[in-house]
Design a protein around this motif. Structure first.
Motif, PDB file in Angstrom:
ATOM      1  N   GLY A  70     -14.851   8.409  37.621  1.00  0.00           N
ATOM      2  CA  GLY A  70     -14.482   8.841  36.170  1.00  0.00           C
ATOM      3  C   GLY A  70     -15.511   8.594  35.007  1.00  0.00           C
ATOM      4  O   GLY A  70     -15.961   7.250  35.402  1.00  0.00           O
ATOM      5  N   PHE A  71     -15.853   9.152  33.959  1.00  0.00           N
ATOM      6  CA  PHE A  71     -16.524   9.123  32.749  1.00  0.00           C
ATOM      7  C   PHE A  71     -15.622   8.893  31.621  1.00  0.00           C
ATOM      8  O   PHE A  71     -14.713   9.898  31.594  1.00  0.00           O
ATOM      9  N   ALA A  72     -15.694   8.052  30.689  1.00  0.00           N
ATOM     10  CA  ALA A  72     -14.791   8.213  29.365  1.00  0.00           C
ATOM     11  C   ALA A  72     -15.410   8.963  28.320  1.00  0.00           C
ATOM     12  O   ALA A  72     -16.775   8.868  27.937  1.00  0.00           O
ATOM     13  N   PHE A  73     -14.549   9.977  27.836  1.00  0.00           N
ATOM     14  CA  PHE A  73     -15.018  10.874  26.858  1.00  0.00           C
ATOM     15  C   PHE A  73     -14.786  10.221  25.679  1.00  0.00           C
ATOM     16  O   PHE A  73     -13.546   9.662  25.432  1.00  0.00           O
ATOM     17  N   VAL A  74     -15.831   9.975  24.745  1.00  0.00           N
ATOM     18  CA  VAL A  74     -15.452   9.584  23.400  1.00  0.00           C
ATOM     19  C   VAL A  74     -15.919  10.605  22.137  1.00  0.00           C
ATOM     20  O   VAL A  74     -16.998  11.317  22.543  1.00  0.00           O
ATOM     21  N   HIS A  75     -15.402  10.470  21.005  1.00  0.00           N
ATOM     22  CA  HIS A  75     -15.962  11.279  19.938  1.00  0.00           C
ATOM     23  C   HIS A  75     -16.644  10.273  18.812  1.00  0.00           C
ATOM     24  O   HIS A  75     -16.056   9.444  18.372  1.00  0.00           O
ATOM     25  N   ALA A  76     -17.802  10.521  18.683  1.00  0.00           N
ATOM     26  CA  ALA A  76     -18.774   9.578  18.275  1.00  0.00           C
ATOM     27  C   ALA A  76     -18.381   9.443  16.617  1.00  0.00           C
ATOM     28  O   ALA A  76     -18.289   8.342  16.028  1.00  0.00           O
ATOM     29  N   ALA A  77     -17.915  10.167  15.908  1.00  0.00           N
ATOM     30  CA  ALA A  77     -17.441  10.249  14.497  1.00  0.00           C
ATOM     31  C   ALA A  77     -15.925   9.791  14.645  1.00  0.00           C
ATOM     32  O   ALA A  77     -15.390   8.833  13.798  1.00  0.00           O
ATOM     33  N   ARG A  78     -15.026  10.710  15.170  1.00  0.00           N
ATOM     34  CA  ARG A  78     -13.721  10.617  14.944  1.00  0.00           C
ATOM     35  C   ARG A  78     -13.162   9.128  15.752  1.00  0.00           C
ATOM     36  O   ARG A  78     -12.125   8.402  15.202  1.00  0.00           O
ATOM     37  N   ASP A  79     -13.805   8.698  16.647  1.00  0.00           N
ATOM     38  CA  ASP A  79     -13.548   7.335  17.266  1.00  0.00           C
ATOM     39  C   ASP A  79     -14.274   6.122  16.793  1.00  0.00           C
ATOM     40  O   ASP A  79     -14.187   5.074  17.258  1.00  0.00           O
ATOM     41  N   GLN A  80     -14.986   6.446  15.607  1.00  0.00           N
ATOM     42  CA  GLN A  80     -15.582   5.337  15.118  1.00  0.00           C
ATOM     43  C   GLN A  80     -14.847   4.110  14.681  1.00  0.00           C
ATOM     44  O   GLN A  80     -13.673   4.380  14.185  1.00  0.00           O
ATOM     45  N   GLY A  81     -15.450   3.161  15.264  1.00  0.00           N
ATOM     46  CA  GLY A  81     -14.806   1.751  15.176  1.00  0.00           C
ATOM     47  C   GLY A  81     -13.641   1.147  16.145  1.00  0.00           C
ATOM     48  O   GLY A  81     -13.290   0.350  16.393  1.00  0.00           O
ATOM     49  N   ARG A  82     -13.653   2.346  17.066  1.00  0.00           N
ATOM     50  CA  ARG A  82     -12.766   2.033  18.352  1.00  0.00           C
ATOM     51  C   ARG A  82     -13.662   2.483  19.689  1.00  0.00           C
ATOM     52  O   ARG A  82     -12.659   2.431  20.702  1.00  0.00           O
ATOM     53  N   VAL A  83     -14.827   2.837  19.414  1.00  0.00           N
ATOM     54  CA  VAL A  83     -15.441   3.360  20.502  1.00  0.00           C
ATOM     55  C   VAL A  83     -15.569   2.030  21.664  1.00  0.00           C
ATOM     56  O   VAL A  83     -15.356   2.194  22.855  1.00  0.00           O
ATOM     57  N   HIS A  84     -15.694   0.998  21.197  1.00  0.00           N
ATOM     58  CA  HIS A  84     -15.851  -0.209  22.235  1.00  0.00           C
ATOM     59  C   HIS A  84     -14.566  -0.256  23.045  1.00  0.00           C
ATOM     60  O   HIS A  84     -14.341  -0.724  24.119  1.00  0.00           O
ATOM     61  N   LYS A  85     -13.349  -0.347  22.052  1.00  0.00           N
ATOM     62  CA  LYS A  85     -12.041  -0.595  22.839  1.00  0.00           C
ATOM     63  C   LYS A  85     -11.896   0.721  23.751  1.00  0.00           C
ATOM     64  O   LYS A  85     -11.310   0.355  24.825  1.00  0.00           O
ATOM     65  N   LEU A  86     -12.087   1.880  23.457  1.00  0.00           N
ATOM     66  CA  LEU A  86     -11.943   2.978  24.371  1.00  0.00           C
ATOM     67  C   LEU A  86     -12.745   2.728  25.861  1.00  0.00           C
ATOM     68  O   LEU A  86     -12.155   2.860  26.599  1.00  0.00           O
ATOM     69  N   VAL A  87     -13.985   2.547  25.635  1.00  0.00           N
ATOM     70  CA  VAL A  87     -14.816   2.096  26.929  1.00  0.00           C
ATOM     71  C   VAL A  87     -14.389   0.974  27.452  1.00  0.00           C
ATOM     72  O   VAL A  87     -14.420   1.073  28.901  1.00  0.00           O
ATOM     73  N   GLU A  88     -14.172  -0.223  26.929  1.00  0.00           N
ATOM     74  CA  GLU A  88     -13.448  -1.134  27.619  1.00  0.00           C
ATOM     75  C   GLU A  88     -12.252  -0.947  28.394  1.00  0.00           C
ATOM     76  O   GLU A  88     -12.176  -1.415  29.406  1.00  0.00           O
ATOM     77  N   MET A  89     -11.327  -0.152  27.725  1.00  0.00           N
ATOM     78  CA  MET A  89     -10.066   0.273  28.339  1.00  0.00           C
ATOM     79  C   MET A  89     -10.562   1.009  29.711  1.00  0.00           C
ATOM     80  O   MET A  89     -10.056   1.055  30.528  1.00  0.00           O
ATOM     81  N   ALA A  90     -11.660   2.030  29.383  1.00  0.00           N
ATOM     82  CA  ALA A  90     -11.864   2.903  30.776  1.00  0.00           C
ATOM     83  C   ALA A  90     -12.455   2.079  31.647  1.00  0.00           C
ATOM     84  O   ALA A  90     -12.390   2.352  32.842  1.00  0.00           O
TER      85      ALA A  90
END
Length: 252
Positions: A70-90
């Protein structure tokens, strides 16, 4: 082992096309099995909330961990401020091995690259033809590996694809995948100039046929060792240190 490094899975919620509506795996898996593809990297279809989409992909991946990465999909603009959290969860909860980002959503950001660096993840970044960013990525984040799919352009922009080959040659951390590349001469040139160690087999499933995409690699008639790199070892080498590191942390 043949590994498809590029396949979408799950449901989107945009309803503007297959890419943000649904990415069903039933037919893909039958086609991949017939082609001899044993493992596949999955990431979400386009979605308005990638936390939700990544969770659905995680259920698929963890349902068949011997079949999928699995790879984590993130949105660089909309997820601004929570990218680290999303990736950590993934990584820590889902066991994912990389990050997926698309310029259609937003251009890549330092926040995304910093998260990739923090968790030692490769980034599969669809630049949508804007290959000049590879120069900046290579300079600013030489310790992060970037996979630029479609040889830089799913839209078959041969100028962008030619330019990406130059980046592959010059930058150790820039890779590409073969998904949807229609100009076979450019695929040949990429292997000849940059080397088989910079090219990864990908299908852009489930919408493109994995057997058809695989046939392009076979048609290159590479020496077995080089073909093995393209068909799986390159991807494995990019994600294995990640999986080894975090599996040790989680098990500890």
């Amino acid at each position: 082992m043949i590994i498809d490094c590029h396949c979408h899975a799950g449901r989107g919620d945009g309803l503007t096309g297959p890419w943000d509506t649904r990415a069903p795996l039933k037919h893909y898996l039958l086609r991949a099995k017939a082609a001899g593809i044993r493992r596949t990297v999955l990431f979400a279809a386009f979605h308005s909330d990638y936390a939700t989409a990544n969770k659905e992909v995680a259920q698929i991946v963890n349902g068949q961990p011997e079949r999928f990465y699995g790879f984590a999909f993130v949105h660089a603009a909309r997820d601004q401020g929570r990218v680290h959290k999303l990736v950590e969860m993934a990584v820590m909860k889902y066991g994912f091995s990389g990050i997926k980002i698309h310029r259609h959503d937003a251009p890549i950001s330092r926040e995304v690259c910093d998260a990739a660096r923090m968790f030692a993840l490769p980034v599969l970044y669809d630049v949508a033809g804007d290959v000049s960013v590879c120069e900046l990525l290579a300079q600013e984040y030489p310790d992060v590996n970037f996979i630029i799919p479609h040889l830089g352009s799913f839209a078959d922009d041969w100028r962008a694809q030619l330019a990406l080959i130059d980046h592959l040659v010059r930058h150790a951390n820039i890779y590409t995948d073969t998904a949807g590349v229609r100009r076979f001469d450019l695929l040949e040139q990429a292997v000849r100039r940059a080397g088989a160690h910079k090219i990864l087999f990908g299908s852009d499933g489930p919408w493109l046929h994995p057997g058809v995409e695989l046939a392009k690699i076979k048609a290159l008639h590479l020496p077995l060792q080089q073909e093995g790199l393209v068909l799986g070892m390159n991807l494995y080498n990019l994600i294995h240190p990640v999986r080894k590191q975090w599996s040790f942390v989680l098990s500890g």
